[in-house]
Design an enzyme around this catalytic site. Sequence first.
Site, PDB file in Angstrom:
ATOM      1  N   ARG A 240       3.684  20.118   5.890  1.00 20.40           N
ATOM      2  CA  ARG A 240       4.625  19.127   6.431  1.00 20.40           C
ATOM      3  C   ARG A 240       5.830  19.718   7.176  1.00 20.40           C
ATOM      4  O   ARG A 240       6.199  19.208   8.228  1.00 20.40           O
ATOM      5  CB  ARG A 240       5.103  18.185   5.320  1.00 20.40           C
ATOM      6  CG  ARG A 240       3.947  17.488   4.569  1.00 20.40           C
ATOM      7  CD  ARG A 240       4.426  16.344   3.689  1.00 20.40           C
ATOM      8  NE  ARG A 240       4.929  15.260   4.481  1.00 20.40           N
ATOM      9  CZ  ARG A 240       6.197  14.993   4.658  1.00 20.40           C
ATOM     10  NH1 ARG A 240       7.118  15.712   4.041  1.00 20.40           N
ATOM     11  NH2 ARG A 240       6.566  14.000   5.440  1.00 20.40           N
TER      12      ARG A 240
ATOM     13  N   TYR B 167       1.120  14.201   0.305  1.00 25.88           N
ATOM     14  CA  TYR B 167       0.716  14.922   1.520  1.00 25.88           C
ATOM     15  C   TYR B 167       1.005  16.416   1.413  1.00 25.88           C
ATOM     16  O   TYR B 167       1.276  17.080   2.410  1.00 25.88           O
ATOM     17  CB  TYR B 167       1.405  14.303   2.760  1.00 25.88           C
ATOM     18  CG  TYR B 167       1.201  12.812   2.849  1.00 25.88           C
ATOM     19  CD1 TYR B 167      -0.049  12.281   3.158  1.00 25.88           C
ATOM     20  CD2 TYR B 167       2.246  11.917   2.593  1.00 25.88           C
ATOM     21  CE1 TYR B 167      -0.248  10.907   3.212  1.00 25.88           C
ATOM     22  CE2 TYR B 167       2.055  10.536   2.652  1.00 25.88           C
ATOM     23  CZ  TYR B 167       0.803  10.047   2.970  1.00 25.88           C
ATOM     24  OH  TYR B 167       0.610   8.680   3.020  1.00 25.88           O
TER      25      TYR B 167
ATOM     26  N   TYR C 135       5.672  18.291  10.873  1.00 28.62           N
ATOM     27  CA  TYR C 135       6.592  17.190  11.173  1.00 28.62           C
ATOM     28  C   TYR C 135       8.059  17.605  11.119  1.00 28.62           C
ATOM     29  O   TYR C 135       8.939  16.743  11.159  1.00 28.62           O
ATOM     30  CB  TYR C 135       6.422  16.048  10.168  1.00 28.62           C
ATOM     31  CG  TYR C 135       5.006  15.624   9.879  1.00 28.62           C
ATOM     32  CD1 TYR C 135       4.216  15.039  10.866  1.00 28.62           C
ATOM     33  CD2 TYR C 135       4.471  15.781   8.606  1.00 28.62           C
ATOM     34  CE1 TYR C 135       2.922  14.640  10.584  1.00 28.62           C
ATOM     35  CE2 TYR C 135       3.171  15.368   8.314  1.00 28.62           C
ATOM     36  CZ  TYR C 135       2.405  14.804   9.310  1.00 28.62           C
ATOM     37  OH  TYR C 135       1.140  14.404   9.020  1.00 28.62           O
TER      38      TYR C 135
ATOM     39  N   GLU D 262       0.823  -1.218   0.000  1.00 30.33           N
ATOM     40  CA  GLU D 262       0.000   0.000   0.000  1.00 30.33           C
ATOM     41  C   GLU D 262       0.853   1.263   0.000  1.00 30.33           C
ATOM     42  O   GLU D 262       0.771   2.072   0.934  1.00 30.33           O
ATOM     43  CB  GLU D 262      -0.880   0.035   1.253  1.00 30.33           C
ATOM     44  CG  GLU D 262      -1.786  -1.148   1.448  1.00 30.33           C
ATOM     45  CD  GLU D 262      -2.479  -1.106   2.809  1.00 30.33           C
ATOM     46  OE1 GLU D 262      -2.133  -0.265   3.669  1.00 30.33           O
ATOM     47  OE2 GLU D 262      -3.380  -1.929   3.011  1.00 30.33           O
ATOM     48  N   PRO D 263       1.686   1.483  -1.005  1.00 23.64           N
ATOM     49  CA  PRO D 263       2.502   2.701  -0.999  1.00 23.64           C
ATOM     50  C   PRO D 263       1.660   3.947  -1.261  1.00 23.64           C
ATOM     51  O   PRO D 263       0.722   3.915  -2.064  1.00 23.64           O
ATOM     52  CB  PRO D 263       3.481   2.476  -2.158  1.00 23.64           C
ATOM     53  CG  PRO D 263       2.762   1.549  -3.087  1.00 23.64           C
ATOM     54  CD  PRO D 263       1.900   0.671  -2.219  1.00 23.64           C
ATOM     55  N   GLY D 264       1.984   5.015  -0.557  1.00 20.98           N
ATOM     56  CA  GLY D 264       1.380   6.316  -0.841  1.00 20.98           C
ATOM     57  C   GLY D 264       2.488   7.246  -1.311  1.00 20.98           C
ATOM     58  O   GLY D 264       2.693   7.475  -2.498  1.00 20.98           O
ATOM     59  N   ARG D 265       3.264   7.728  -0.321  1.00 17.99           N
ATOM     60  CA  ARG D 265       4.325   8.696  -0.606  1.00 17.99           C
ATOM     61  C   ARG D 265       5.241   8.252  -1.757  1.00 17.99           C
ATOM     62  O   ARG D 265       5.541   9.046  -2.646  1.00 17.99           O
ATOM     63  CB  ARG D 265       5.182   8.873   0.653  1.00 17.99           C
ATOM     64  CG  ARG D 265       6.290   9.903   0.525  1.00 17.99           C
ATOM     65  CD  ARG D 265       7.182   9.928   1.773  1.00 17.99           C
ATOM     66  NE  ARG D 265       6.456   9.704   2.985  1.00 17.99           N
ATOM     67  CZ  ARG D 265       5.856  10.665   3.700  1.00 17.99           C
ATOM     68  NH1 ARG D 265       5.965  11.914   3.332  1.00 17.99           N
ATOM     69  NH2 ARG D 265       5.191  10.365   4.793  1.00 17.99           N
TER      70      ARG D 265
ATOM     71  N   CYS E  54      -0.136  34.431   9.376  1.00 21.55           N
ATOM     72  CA  CYS E  54       0.177  35.187  10.589  1.00 21.55           C
ATOM     73  C   CYS E  54       0.528  34.217  11.714  1.00 21.55           C
ATOM     74  O   CYS E  54      -0.103  34.210  12.773  1.00 21.55           O
ATOM     75  CB  CYS E  54      -1.016  36.051  10.964  1.00 21.55           C
ATOM     76  SG  CYS E  54      -2.578  35.225  10.672  1.00 21.55           S
TER      77      CYS E  54
HETATM   78  N1  LLP Z   1      -1.301   2.123   4.457  1.00 20.13           N
HETATM   79  C1  LLP Z   1      -1.794   2.594   5.612  1.00 20.13           C
HETATM   80  C2  LLP Z   1      -2.625   1.733   6.440  1.00 20.13           C
HETATM   81  C3  LLP Z   1      -1.503   3.917   6.011  1.00 20.13           C
HETATM   82  O1  LLP Z   1      -1.993   4.386   7.153  1.00 20.13           O
HETATM   83  C4  LLP Z   1      -0.685   4.731   5.200  1.00 20.13           C
HETATM   84  C5  LLP Z   1      -0.353   6.100   5.586  1.00 20.13           C
HETATM   85  C6  LLP Z   1      -0.177   4.179   4.007  1.00 20.13           C
HETATM   86  C7  LLP Z   1      -0.508   2.875   3.670  1.00 20.13           C
HETATM   87  C8  LLP Z   1       0.720   4.945   3.090  1.00 20.13           C
HETATM   88  O2  LLP Z   1       1.920   5.308   3.721  1.00 20.13           O
HETATM   89  P1  LLP Z   1       3.084   5.985   2.854  1.00 20.13           P
HETATM   90  O3  LLP Z   1       3.564   4.951   1.875  1.00 20.13           O
HETATM   91  O4  LLP Z   1       2.515   7.172   2.163  1.00 20.13           O
HETATM   92  O5  LLP Z   1       4.105   6.351   3.853  1.00 20.13           O
HETATM   93  N2  LLP Z   1       0.651  13.065   6.548  1.00 20.13           N
HETATM   94  C9  LLP Z   1       1.889  12.354   6.754  1.00 20.13           C
HETATM   95  C10 LLP Z   1       1.795  10.902   6.316  1.00 20.13           C
HETATM   96  C11 LLP Z   1       0.717  10.122   7.035  1.00 20.13           C
HETATM   97  C12 LLP Z   1       0.565   8.719   6.509  1.00 20.13           C
HETATM   98  C13 LLP Z   1      -0.624   8.033   7.076  1.00 20.13           C
HETATM   99  N3  LLP Z   1      -0.812   6.674   6.648  1.00 20.13           N
HETATM  100  C14 LLP Z   1       3.010  13.078   6.035  1.00 20.13           C
HETATM  101  O6  LLP Z   1       2.779  14.154   5.490  1.00 20.13           O
HETATM  102  O7  LLP Z   1       4.156  12.625   6.046  1.00 20.13           O
END
Ligand code: LLP
Length: 388
Positions: free
Chosen positions: A280, A338, A284, A242-245, A309
């Site tokens: 971000r 993000y 963070y 499940e990649p996002g970033r 502000c």
């Molecule tokens: N799977 C699950 C169950 C998750 O909770 C997440 C991210 C992902 C996959 C994807 O993770 P990634 O590959 O993108 O790291 N807002 C934060 C990131 C929060 C991620 C939350 N869950 C930021 O700006 O770094």
Amino acid sequence: MTIPTPALHAAAERFGTPLYVYDAAELDAALARVRAAFGPARVYYAMKANPNLTLLRRLQAAGVGFECVSPGELARAEAVGASGGQILVNGPAKSGAEYVSGARLGATFIVDREEEVGLLPPHSRALVRVNPALEVSTHDHLATGAAGSKFGVTLVQAPRVLEALRGAGHTALGLHVHIGSAIRDAQDFTAAFGRLAELRAETGPLAVLDAGGGWGLDADLHGIAREAWAAARAFDADLWVEPGRYLVARAGTLLTRVVGHKRTGRNFCLVDAGMTELLRPMLYGAEHPVTALWEGTDCGVWDIAGPACESGDLLARDVSLPTPRRGDLLAIGEAGAYGAAMASTYLSRSRPAEALYEPGAADGTDWTVIRRRETPQDIWAMELGRNR
Ligand code: LLP
């Protein structure tokens, strides 16, 4: 990001700033890197990273499914035509609406606590999220697999929840683990997957191991993939990820114009984007690469400050830049994940436009606006009290 500088200047001129731009080639390249490392694993894009419909469509066309954590994300998955095996419904506190639309779409549910077994629609397909109780190499807010975190069931509870699913007439597909985001050290994954694999003696073989996402941009993808497959094989399972970033971060750049500068003990380069466009750094302490798109030999060290502000409204600190002048253009990199997704309308600021760069795409132009800039009227459309 491989968008040529003249194209960035042209986009800023045409669409205005602040502006999110995405490089289609880099998006495709990131997916190719994931596939090269993970082979036949099924890829579910965590759309929280960037839910723009055009990007979702592109990923879906390439065979990618979606991990969804809200009714709105499920609606987006449906809007691009995803269904059945292409959708995961995840979250620690799912609403009734998510169970209903997940069932209608034939999605797979990720169960986060035992009580959910009784809340699932009849005959659901489900995975059980396990919290491996590990400290990991990332910001505290981004760690989800620590003992004190709200996610998942314990290693001890997991086999019982799988049994409970079967007992309730659901299909218990297997286990899920996601230890956090922006994780730098591949060893963290090794430890997490190892703890899951130890459950094999109790669970027996399973159809699926979902190894989550969380890969830092510089993480050793092949190393993570090797460990994930080892754990999947321990269960005789297929591997899902499940990649996002990783899929979208490098494809995205935030373009912002210099409004002016001042020297008051520190050197501030004042720009037209800030915490409302890219939260971000403030939330963070994230560091995004900053590139000056102007020439100059007189380099100094600058903090990049936004228009809000709030003192914390800084996009970067101690960046080496030629002296900025009003109108100069700055590129904030690795902003595809993000970034736009977490933009807000705080201070009634309109969220930026987003544009996709794909030389010679369908209509013969290089740029497509994939989200128009918000207007003040868009922002107050849901409120009473206006005269016109
Ligand atoms: N799977 C699950 C169950 C998750 O909770 C997440 C991210 C992902 C996959 C994807 O993770 P990634 O590959 O993108 O790291 N807002 C934060 C990131 C929060 C991620 C939350 N869950 C930021 O700006 O770094």
